[in-house]
Write a protein that holds these residues in place. Structure first.
Motif, PDB file in Angstrom:
ATOM      1  N   SER A  62     -28.677  14.660 -23.718  1.00  0.00           N
ATOM      2  CA  SER A  62     -27.919  13.503 -23.003  1.00  0.00           C
ATOM      3  C   SER A  62     -26.648  14.113 -22.430  1.00  0.00           C
ATOM      4  CB  SER A  62     -27.466  12.244 -23.764  1.00  0.00           C
ATOM      5  OG  SER A  62     -28.705  11.579 -23.840  1.00  0.00           O
ATOM      6  N   GLY A  89     -26.349  14.495 -18.451  1.00  0.00           N
ATOM      7  CA  GLY A  89     -25.261  13.641 -17.676  1.00  0.00           C
ATOM      8  C   GLY A  89     -24.185  14.773 -17.153  1.00  0.00           C
ATOM      9  N   PHE A 133     -20.054   8.944 -12.439  1.00  0.00           N
ATOM     10  CA  PHE A 133     -21.703   8.840 -11.946  1.00  0.00           C
ATOM     11  C   PHE A 133     -21.667   8.097 -10.666  1.00  0.00           C
ATOM     12  CE2 PHE A 133     -22.328  10.126 -16.064  1.00  0.00           C
ATOM     13  CZ  PHE A 133     -23.415  10.335 -16.403  1.00  0.00           C
ATOM     14  N   ARG A 152     -24.817  11.805 -12.539  1.00  0.00           N
ATOM     15  CA  ARG A 152     -23.678  12.536 -12.562  1.00  0.00           C
ATOM     16  C   ARG A 152     -23.215  13.115 -11.292  1.00  0.00           C
ATOM     17  NH1 ARG A 152     -20.110  14.909 -16.475  1.00  0.00           N
ATOM     18  NH2 ARG A 152     -18.271  15.251 -15.275  1.00  0.00           N
ATOM     19  N   TYR A 198     -24.716   5.364 -19.915  1.00  0.00           N
ATOM     20  CA  TYR A 198     -24.408   6.947 -19.765  1.00  0.00           C
ATOM     21  C   TYR A 198     -25.137   7.700 -20.348  1.00  0.00           C
ATOM     22  CZ  TYR A 198     -20.601   4.714 -17.013  1.00  0.00           C
ATOM     23  OH  TYR A 198     -19.838   4.004 -15.873  1.00  0.00           O
ATOM     24  N   ASP A 199     -25.582   7.571 -21.487  1.00  0.00           N
ATOM     25  CA  ASP A 199     -26.180   8.360 -22.490  1.00  0.00           C
ATOM     26  C   ASP A 199     -27.743   8.502 -21.920  1.00  0.00           C
ATOM     27  OD1 ASP A 199     -24.440   9.189 -24.033  1.00  0.00           O
ATOM     28  OD2 ASP A 199     -25.057   7.658 -25.593  1.00  0.00           O
ATOM     29  N   ARG A 214     -28.499   7.495 -18.623  1.00  0.00           N
ATOM     30  CA  ARG A 214     -28.229   7.500 -17.307  1.00  0.00           C
ATOM     31  C   ARG A 214     -28.748   6.197 -16.433  1.00  0.00           C
ATOM     32  NH1 ARG A 214     -29.219  11.470 -20.239  1.00  0.00           N
ATOM     33  NH2 ARG A 214     -31.497  11.340 -19.737  1.00  0.00           N
TER      34      ARG A 214
END
Ligand SMILES: Cc1cc2nc3c(=O)[nH]c(=O)nc-3n(C[C@H](O)[C@H](O)[C@H](O)COP(=O)(O)OP(=O)(O)OC[C@H]3O[C@@H](n4cnc5c(N)ncnc54)[C@H](O)[C@@H]3O)c2cc1C
Lengths: 376, 482
Positions: free
Chosen positions: A196, A200, B138, B225, B113-114, B116
């Motif tokens: 992750s 990310g 992001f 991102r 966010y982990d 997405r």
């Protein structure tokens, strides 16, 4: 576009004349469902119809072999973006995969997390529906919102809505250079956290897999970057820094070794000779650890940052019951016909969606001729 | 463009309908006075206007379901509406229809966010989705030029694209799940934070269905991102053909920029005057943008500029600061507005194979003389999605009709060379009657059958996408049972 394509009229005739079920076969390497009926092959549609490297498009008959298409694209340094897996080995169904079969299964490899699935690169289809009518949708251009998107609907429909005769794809430049980063010894939860973090980041990781018993029985977490040489080197450095908390981190830059690693992940080869039933789950990546906890006896492999899980479980074990409540879906890829019949190959949809899918099938195939009962 | 005549029986039951709607919605969410319904009489295709019977603004999935149940029982057509920026007349009402606006459904429900993803209510504007995740660096990738105003609901219905979709794809490639209310009020959830469908890909056919299959109230979207940096370069050429050839060479060389935008002389001049972007005086201009770290950008731009130099550019201008980058984009981003200031225009949206660019641009130039109307060209060149802007005078009798006839010829040309009628704006009413140029009767029938499944009574946005004559029997068929 031609009025008829090689082999298409014959397929339409066969369907119109059919008095019982037909079993549609491309290369036969992805036939996971249980159906009977007379075999209908697509081989007569084979052949690349158009390839324009400057427009990043290729159009081919559904019966064209995947090898032929990939070789042709490679000659211009291009590739199918979604890295189609070859599952014949792990499914015990040797043969020559066709591009139509790839589409019918919406088969997508590690790069799916970055560039999308097969359905996302697919820009046009022609197919013969269960009435014997030839239908086209989409075309050969990348952007097309003219009418409903039946292209997506046909991708992953396993021949139950129509027999594909021609497919068109958007292709991409093949990566000039690639590298792989390897973290060893992580448990599933940490591996997913590491992936992750990498996914990310701005460093365009386009493969993220975890093999709990990799090289030498050690857990291996793998991350891939591709692009122009200098850029790959730069991103490799930045990612190594980013993943420092998950040490030990090593890098692989030998092209042959990298290809081998990702083909293994793509084709699930480590499970080819492992006994037991093979399941394929798609879940939210962060649910991967919970899936692992619920399946203590399973052997697992993770792709797509943890969101795609391949599981070997004891024969006859109902994996869906074990992971009940975790959103996503589980497909029974390899098992005895009895197990497939009792557990069902495809994940049952919730009632209102199942009703829509059933009605769609009866609109496209009112007589129930095409792979009947395969998907539900 | 013809619209079906309103059903007098429906017009007659307006009072009862309003009363029933008011019983399930707050008073200010049912808009039915003539002077207020006017606000919903058109979308951005302003040549066509018709106030609806009434407009409703539900604020939850439950309220949407309650509204649809009532309209279903009463047999009243419903036109879903996001922000009304459709250029195809997708949100144009008929006098006997209810506009269902989702503007009040604008919350962020979850950011993760982990994994997405972001989950939002569908009335949220496109730009504010990116805004909600900006803090963590992001963004949500599809970026239509209308992104400040347009809603995710409209983006999903039209499968909208943007300048950066060459790299990131369009809406359908970034949509993971929806909550949708069917015309009979049933709520369905499709997809989610996981990838791909376990059964048939219903999400795939809902995206781009122009509000005809169900009303989308929530969406799960992929977020990415942000790249470390981005830099555009501006290239001027002496002819459109040469610019087109340069685009093909860039793509063939294996460099894939995030965006390749094209403007012709008319658009260069007009946007420059409007925005003060400082564009060169030339026949064709490309804006090419690449992303990454500074060194990565240098590497890619180096290759691109080397290719461009082989095509005798009149100018190559690389942005050396954020300010210069913004100036390069300024004109392109304001193109529609700038042209709109000097003239009435109709914006087309056909896509062609990139290799046909030079031929199609030349033919459009010839046709422009034949029809006696000027055309400006501004478009996403990397993927062949053209936006010819035909200038006309709305006050001059016959001009709109000439313009529409000219537009139809351009779109037919797009199909002839292997392309399509619309790349990102949708069919709406605008291209409805041209569907036969691209699709056979059987092709269209297959699509109608999909609508039959989702909306058997043909009450959702019924007069769009398909030629009216083709859908007449279905639209006028027996209303769904109460
Ligand atoms: C200046 C300008 C620039 C533009 N640039 C671009 C561009 O770069 N790329 C691009 O693709 N488009 C562009 N557009 C077109 C337009 O902005 C897009 O089509 C946008 O997605 C429409 O969103 P909206 O919320 O305004 O939808 P609306 O106009 O309100 O509706 C559009 C369609 O969506 C349906 N709909 C709305 N809400 C729902 C719902 N909840 N459920 C189901 N269906 C629904 C409507 O019935 C209608 O058919 C531009 C428009 C303008 C005016």
């Amino acid at each position: 576009m031609l009025d008829t394509l090689p082999g298409e009229a014959e397929i339409a005739d066969r369907i119109r004349a059919a008095t019982g079920p037909l079993r549609i076969i491309g290369g036969g390497t992805r036939s996971i469902g249980v159906t009977d009926g007379a075999v209908l092959e697509t081989s007569a549609t084979a052949g690349v119809r158009l390839y324009e490297p400057g427009a990043l498009t290729v159009v081919a008959g559904a019966g064209t072999s995947l090898d032929e298409i990939e070789t042709l694209l490679a000659s211009e340094n291009q590739a199918l973006p979604f890295e189609p897996p070859r599952l014949g080995n792990v499914l015990g169904k040797p043969g020559n995969s066709t591009i139509g079969g790839v589409v019918a299964a919406n088969a997508s490899g590690p790069r799916r997390i970055q560039v999308g699935a097969c359905r996302d690169s697919l820009i046009g289809v022609r197919f013969v529906d269960g009435r014997g009518d030839v239908i086209k949708n989409g075309g050969r251009v990348m952007k097309n919102v003219t009418g409903y998107d039946l292209v997506k609907l046909l991708a992953g429909s396993y021949g139950t809505l129509g027999v594909l005769t021609e497919v068109a794809f958007k292709v991409l430049p093949a990566p000039a250079s690639r590298a792989t980063l390897r973290v060893t010894g992580l448990n599933v939860a940490d591996a997913i956290r590491a992936m992750s973090a990498a996914l990310g980041s701005p460093f365009e990781v386009n493969g993220a897999a975890h093999i709990p018993s990799g090289e030498g029985g050690q857990p291996e977490t793998l991350m891939r970057i591709e692009g122009f040489a200098e850029s790959v080197t730069y991103r490799l450095g930045r990612l190594t820094e980013l993943l420092a908390p998950f040490e030990p981190v090593s890098t692989e830059e030998d092209p042959a070794a990298i290809s081998q690693i990702w083909e293994q992940v793509r084709d699930v080869t480590p499970f080819a000779d492992v006994e037991g039933d093979l399941w394929r789950l798609s879940v939210k990546p962060s649910d991967g650890a919970e899936v692992a906890a619920r399946l203590p006896e399973a052997q697992l492999m993770f792709d797509w940052g943890g969101g795609l899980i391949w599981a070997i479980v004891p024969t006859g074990c109902d994996l869906r019951a074990a992971v009940q409540g975790i959103p996503g879906h589980a497909t029974l890829m390899r098992a005895s016909d009895d197990t497939k019949a009792s557990l069902g190959v495809f994940h049952p949809d919730p009632a209102p969606l199942a009703a829509i899918s059933t009605k769609l099938r009866s609109e496209f195939d009112p007589r129930g001729t095409l792979n009947p009962g395969l998907m539900g | 463009m013809e619209m079906p005549a309103p059903d007098p029986a429906i017009l007659a039951k307006k009072p009862r309908l309003i009363e029933r709607l008011q019983a399930v919605l707050p008073a200010d969410a049912v808009i039915h006075n003539d002077h207020e319904t006017r606000a919903y009489e058109c979308d951005a295709l302003t040549a066509y206007k018709c106030p609806p019977l009434c407009a409703v603004l539900p604020a939850s999935t439950e309220e949407v379901a309650a509204v649809l149940k009532i309209c279903h029982q009463e047999g009243v057509p419903v036109v879903p509406r996001g922000s009304g920026t459709s250029l195809a007349g997708g949100a144009l009402p008929t006098a006997d229809s209810v506009i269902l606006g989702v503007a009040r459904l604008n919350d962020v429900l979850e950011t993760d966010y982990d994994n997405r993803i972001i989950r939002v209510q569908s009335g949220r504007t496109n730009l504010s989705v990116s805004g909600a995740v900006e803090e963590e660096d992001f963004f949500y990738a599809p970026d239509p030029s209308s992104q400040l105003a347009c809603a995710i609901a409209g983006n999903i219905a039209m499968n909208s694209g943007g300048a950066h979709c060459l790299k990131y794809g369009v809406t359908t490639n970034n949509l993971l799940g929806v909550t949708m209310v069917m015309m009979d009020g049933t709520v369905v959830k499709i997809g989610g934070a996981h990838l791909d469908a376990g059964g048939l890909d219903l999400l795939g056919v809902i995206c781009g269905s122009e509000g005809q299959l169900g009303v989308v109230t929530e969406a799960t979207l992929r977020i990415l991102r942000k790249p470390e940096g981005a830099r555009p370069v501006l290239m001027g050429f002496n002819s459109s053909e040469v610019a087109g050839a340069c685009v093909a060479d860039i793509i063939k060389a294996g460099v894939l920029p995030v965006a390749i935008e094209f403007m012709d002389r008319l658009c260069i001049r007009v946007t420059d005057e409007f925005s003060g972007a400082g564009y060169p005086d030339c026949d064709a201009l490309l804006i090419v943008e690449v992303e990454g770290s500074d060194a990565e950008i240098d590497e890619q731009l180096g290759m691109i500029l080397q290719i461009a130099r082989k095509h005798d550019p009149v100018e190559l201008r690389e942005a050396t600061s954020a300010d210069e980058a913004a100036r390069i984009w300024l004109g392109r981003k304001s193109a529609f507005g700038a042209v709109g200031r000097i003239n009435d225009y109709m914006c087309l949206d056909g896509t062609i194979p990139v290799t046909e660019l030079p031929y199609v641009l030349r033919r459009i130039g010839e046709m422009s003389e034949e029809f006696g109307l000027e055309v400006g060209n501004v478009f996403h060149a990397g993927d062949g999605n053209m936006h010819p802007l035909i200038l006309f005078d709305a006050n001059k009798p016959g001009d709109l009709e000439t313009c529409e006839a000219f537009g139809a010829e351009i779109l037919k040309l797009c199909v002839e060379v292997g392309g399509c009628l619309t790349g990102e704006h949708g069919v709406g009413i605008e291209k409805r009657d041209l569907m036969g140029a691209q699709y056979s009767d059987a092709d269209i029938e297959a699509q109608l059958r999909v609508k039959d499944v989702f909306d058997p009574g043909w009450l959702l946005n019924p007069a769009k996408v398909f030629p009216l004559a083709v859908t007449e029997a279905r639209r006028l068929g027996p209303p769904a049972a109460a």
